[in-house]
Design a protein around this motif. Structure first.
Motif, short mmCIF file in Angstrom:
data_model
loop_
_atom_site.label_atom_id
_atom_site.label_comp_id
_atom_site.label_asym_id
_atom_site.label_seq_id
_atom_site.Cartn_x
_atom_site.Cartn_y
_atom_site.Cartn_z
N ALA A 189 0.81 -1.22 0.00
CA ALA A 189 0.00 0.00 0.00
C ALA A 189 0.83 1.26 0.00
O ALA A 189 0.29 2.36 -0.16
CB ALA A 189 -0.93 0.00 1.22
N GLY A 190 2.14 1.15 0.22
CA GLY A 190 2.99 2.33 0.24
C GLY A 190 3.29 2.79 1.66
O GLY A 190 2.81 2.22 2.64
N GLU A 191 4.07 3.85 1.76
CA GLU A 191 4.47 4.38 3.05
C GLU A 191 3.29 5.06 3.74
O GLU A 191 2.48 5.74 3.11
CB GLU A 191 5.60 5.39 2.87
N PHE A 192 3.20 4.86 5.05
CA PHE A 192 2.15 5.48 5.86
C PHE A 192 2.69 6.74 6.54
O PHE A 192 3.86 6.78 6.93
CB PHE A 192 1.67 4.51 6.93
N PRO A 193 1.85 7.75 6.76
CA PRO A 193 2.27 8.87 7.59
C PRO A 193 2.53 8.41 9.02
O PRO A 193 1.82 7.54 9.54
CB PRO A 193 1.07 9.83 7.53
N GLY A 194 3.51 9.00 9.65
CA GLY A 194 3.93 8.53 10.96
C GLY A 194 3.85 9.57 12.05
O GLY A 194 3.01 10.46 12.02
N TYR A 195 4.75 9.45 13.01
CA TYR A 195 4.78 10.23 14.25
C TYR A 195 3.52 10.02 15.07
O TYR A 195 3.09 10.93 15.79
CB TYR A 195 5.02 11.71 13.96
N SER A 196 2.93 8.82 14.93
CA SER A 196 1.80 8.36 15.75
C SER A 196 0.51 9.08 15.37
O SER A 196 0.53 10.11 14.68
CB SER A 196 2.08 8.56 17.24
N PRO A 197 -0.63 8.59 15.89
CA PRO A 197 -1.91 9.28 15.66
C PRO A 197 -2.22 10.31 16.73
O PRO A 197 -3.39 10.71 16.87
CB PRO A 197 -2.91 8.12 15.71
N PHE A 198 -1.23 10.75 17.48
CA PHE A 198 -1.41 11.74 18.54
C PHE A 198 -0.79 13.06 18.12
O PHE A 198 0.32 13.10 17.60
CB PHE A 198 -0.76 11.25 19.83
N ARG A 199 -1.53 14.16 18.35
CA ARG A 199 -0.99 15.49 18.10
C ARG A 199 -1.33 16.41 19.28
O ARG A 199 -2.44 16.35 19.84
CB ARG A 199 -1.55 16.11 16.81
N GLU A 200 -0.36 17.25 19.59
CA GLU A 200 -0.55 18.25 20.64
C GLU A 200 -0.11 19.60 20.10
O GLU A 200 0.98 19.73 19.53
CB GLU A 200 0.26 17.89 21.89
N VAL A 201 -0.96 20.61 20.27
CA VAL A 201 -0.63 21.98 19.90
C VAL A 201 -0.19 22.69 21.18
O VAL A 201 -0.98 22.82 22.12
CB VAL A 201 -1.82 22.70 19.27
N GLN A 202 1.05 23.14 21.22
CA GLN A 202 1.60 23.77 22.41
C GLN A 202 1.71 25.28 22.20
O GLN A 202 2.15 25.74 21.14
CB GLN A 202 2.98 23.21 22.75
N VAL A 203 1.32 26.04 23.21
CA VAL A 203 1.49 27.49 23.22
C VAL A 203 2.59 27.82 24.23
O VAL A 203 2.51 27.43 25.41
CB VAL A 203 0.18 28.20 23.60
#
Length: 792
Positions: free
Chosen positions: A396-410
């Motif tokens: 299927a090709g390369e998958f996007p990484g850096y996990s399914p978690f995102r944090e926006v920091q101020v």
């Protein structure tokens, strides 16, 4: 299949109430009324093509809905033994119906009056057959069982497909109004408002070419502002992100629906913009950035109109009064005619501003952050652990990484001031487009901002020195052995802006002082797991992974302003879980995610708390069939948003202002919505044709505490707005809503609005934006990233 030429075709099933066809409409005509029969049967007017609506897989005896123009009333249509029967379901006296699939043959029947009357014969056709309609002659026939000649007739004209995002109502000069613009002023309420046209623009080839106009405050007294954004479009086009600015300050972020073939689609969204009152009171450069492209494949132009209604209202609210000043945290390009737009694109740019003019007499400050993923970060919640991005590279090709978690920091001067765990917005082309036509997913037309109270930083910010504000996006980097840490940067791209709402003391010479903030923010607790399964040949066939994150922070300081001295604190508690499974050698994926958060601000007469959760379940798969490469996409998505706010002090309008009056006030709003649907998408291997179908439903509940209920009640005691809406194959088939009225005497009247509001042709599913082929190319991830739009 019924033989239309047989004598049985003229028998009357006893359950049916027979309906006459008159000029393309089916009108009620009781069997006992010979006058009505004669009136309907003796006409020599041409009968336009009329038919029943059916959906794939439905049996002939299934009850379906009759469609009337753009409205589907409660009259019901039933196919019985090949006959079309209408049942009285309300006061509506007629209903027009339209062909989706199937065939109708009106036939002549003997009647006691000597006249014949037209009835409808119908049978279902299987998918792939051509729908058609045949209308028999309506001239009186002395031999009723002898068929007369037939002539073809055109199908009814297609109608514009109305799109929606279900949201709580807004306050307008004439009272409570649905956010989709469907509630009009009935003239029963007095008005003291003025409306201004802010923009009229057709966005065709508009990348790098935003609308730029000059705004001048209207010549009327106002303390509230609501914008109306209305769009029509037809053709084939992707969903597009749009950002509205007043100068360098982003004031609204939205996205578009995907259009259909002519006459296309239409949607309206009303947005309360009262929190920007200090900007509306001054001349501004208004910039509206909606990047679009037009070529022989993507033909949809977005014809947009943006108006603002300014009015005066003394309605009580729990929100903070509009701030005295707003400082942008943005790229600040509104005076650069070669750029204009002021978003940061992260990670290509650093979202950082050096602020040297922060007012020293500030008594409260709230940072608002707007951030959403695009390109390979659009579906960040479906990304895999970094150690597994190449697990299906051979298939299927390369998958996007850096996990399914995102944090926006101020960050303020490098110190953590607060975080946002983003709401997973799914745009109208996401996962499978049929999920969102015509009901957009939560927040797709109104991407919400997150509030972070930075009042504990005022003793630092008011010292007269420059200070650095930064916004960064972090994910997780893992080593494949269960160990993970926060990582910056992530994939491309995130569109980011921020702003600081500031309330000032009366004395411009006053200086806010106090202690520097104490920050209690340990690194988050992180747990990740993953395992890959191989088949007998050694190829990776499936990936099972999980991600759990928990964070708590507390920031406090002693703050002394002109009139107050108190300890002010800002706290956050957040939890995240995501269980994912990729199977079928990378072509199928399931994610089950929940985000939960609790924010609170206390001190200096502010007591504010917000609790929220964002559950999301997504099941997607795609198949490419050789040798032509025909593509099939399937998606099943269930998404919810639960949010409750307590106390006083939040910046953005909550929706309660639409229901409050001088004599009755609600507080502590509670929003609870869930949308679920399934859809299929099909595309030819050369990308020349695409189609799809699907269904979705959504429930939306908005409640509040009355003056009495606020005294110790654990649950909101008044339901202010309720909507239950369902769509099948691009047509709304059910829409029920209740809205609590605003009545100054203090009573609440709940007006039920049952019925079926939608489009009569049911062909809104006919065409979608094409999907690129499935392998990674040009530095972007491939088709697995739901639609493989590669940032277009």
């Amino acid at each position: 299949m019924t033989d239309f030429g047989s004598e049985k075709a003229f028998e009357r099933p006893p359950q049916c109430e027979y309906q006459d066809i008159v000029d393309g409409r089916i009108s009620f005509s009781p069997q006992s009324s010979s006058e009505n029969e004669a009136q309907a049967s003796g006409s020599d007017r041409n009968v336009r093509s009329t038919s029943i609506t059916t959906w794939r897989g439905f049996l002939p005896c299934l009850t379906i809905f009759a469609l009337t123009g753009l409205l589907i009333f409660s009259n019901r249509v039933q196919v019985k033994d090949g006959y079309l029967c209408l049942q009285r379901g309300g006061s509506q006296s007629s209903a027009s119906v339209t062909v989706l699939e199937g065939e109708i043959v009106p036939t002549t029947l003997p009647s006691q009056t000597g006249h014949h009357r037209d009835t409808i014969k119908a049978h279902l056709r299987f998918p792939g057959t051509q729908p058609k309609a045949r209308i028999k002659s309506r001239e009186p026939d002395p031999s009723p069982q002898q068929e007369t000649a037939t002539s073809s007739a055109p199908l009814p004209a297609r109608t514009v497909l109305q799109n929606y995002e279900v949201a709580q109502p807004v306050l307008m000069p004439y009272g409570t109004s649905d956010s989709d613009g469907s509630t009009d002023d009935d003239g029963s309420l007095s008005r003291d408002d003025c409306k201004v046209l802010l923009m009229r623009r057709d966005f065709a080839w508009s990348y790098g070419d935003p609308f730029v106009g000059k705004y001048t405050p209207p010549d009327c007294d106002f303390n509230r502002v609501v914008i109306n954004f209305t769009v029509v479009s037809h053709g084939r086009q992707y969903d597009r992100l749009a950002i509205m600015y007043l100068g360098d300050i982003e004031v609204w972020r939205t996205s578009t629906a995907e259009p259909t073939v002519p006459p296309g689609i239409r949607w309206t969204y009303l947005k309360d913009m009262t929190q920007y009152l200090s900007l509306w009171k001054q001349p501004q450069t208004l910039i509206f950035d909606l990047g679009n492209l037009i070529n022989d494949k993507y033909t949809g132009i977005f014809n947009t109109t943006l108006t603002a209604t300014f009015f005066k209202s003394d309605v009580p609210t729990d929100t903070a009064p509009p701030s005295d000043l707003i400082i942008p945290i943005s790229a600040r390009q509104s005076s650069n005619s070669s750029v204009w737009v002021s978003q940061f694109t992260v990670p290509a740019q650093n979202a950082t501003n050096l602020i040297s003019d922060f007012p020293r007499n500030a008594r409260r400050a709230v940072f608002s952050v707007s951030a959403n993923g695009q390109a390979s970060e659009e579906f960040w919640w479906s990304n895999v652990p970094q150690s597994d991005t190449l697990a299906f590279n051979a298939t299927a090709g390369e998958f996007p990484g850096y996990s399914p978690f995102r944090e926006v920091q101020v960050l303020i001067d490098g110190q953590l001031a607060g975080v946002q765990w983003p709401f997973p917005v799914i745009f109208t082309g996401g996962v499978s487009p049929g999920l969102h036509r015509p009901i957009a997913s939560p927040d797709a037309f109104d991407l919400k901002e997150h509030e972070i109270d930075i009042t504990p930083f005022l003793p630092l910010l008011c010292d007269g020195r420059p200070h650095i504000f930064s916004v960064i996006i972090v994910g997780l980097d893992d080593d494949g052995n269960g160990n993970a840490k926060l990582i910056d940067p992530v994939n491309s791209s995130w569109y980011v802006t921020g702003k600081v709402f500031i309330w000032l003391d009366d004395d411009p010479d006053s200086i806010t002082t106090g202690s520097w903030p104490t920050i209690q923010a340990l690194p988050p607790t992180i747990s990740v797991t993953s395992s890959v399964t191989t088949n007998e040949t050694g190829a990776n066939s499936s990936l099972l992974y999980s991600t759990f994150v928990h964070r708590e922070l507390l920031i406090s300081a002693s703050v002394k302003t002109q009139k107050s001295s108190d300890t002010f604190s800002w706290s956050q508690r957040l939890s995240y879980s995501n269980k994912g499974r990729v199977s079928a050698f990378g072509f199928d994926q399931i994610n089950d995610m929940t985000i939960w958060g609790d924010d609170a601000a206390t001190g200096l007469d502010v007591m504010y708390a917000s609790e929220y959760s964002y559950p999301l379940f997504a099941n997607s798969s795609y198949t490419i069939i050789p040798p032509a490469g025909n593509l099939t996409l399937f998606g099943h998505v269930r998404q919810s948003k639960h949010q409750s706010t307590k106390g006083r002090g939040n910046v953005f309008p909550t929706g309660l202002e639409a229901f409050n009056t001088r004599t009755r006030k609600f507080s502590n709003p509670v929003l609870d919505t869930t949308k679920e649907g399934e859809a299929w998408f099909f595309q030819s291997g050369d990308g020349a044709t695409s189609s799809g179908f699907g269904d979705a439903y959504q429930t939306f509940k908005f409640s509040g505490y009355s003056d009495h209920g606020a005294l110790g009640a654990l649950e909101p005691d008044v339901q202010l707005y309720w909507r239950n809406i369902s769509a099948v194959n691009g047509s709304v088939v059910y829409d029920y809503k209740t809205i609590a009225s605003r009545i100054d005497e203090g009573t609440t009247v709940t007006a039920g609005k049952p019925g079926f509001v939608g489009n009569s042709d049911g062909k809104g599913m006919g065409m979608f934006a094409q999907v690129d082929d499935g392998r990674a190319k040009n530095g972007h991830f491939g088709l697995r990233a739901f639609m493989g739009r590669n940032g277009n």
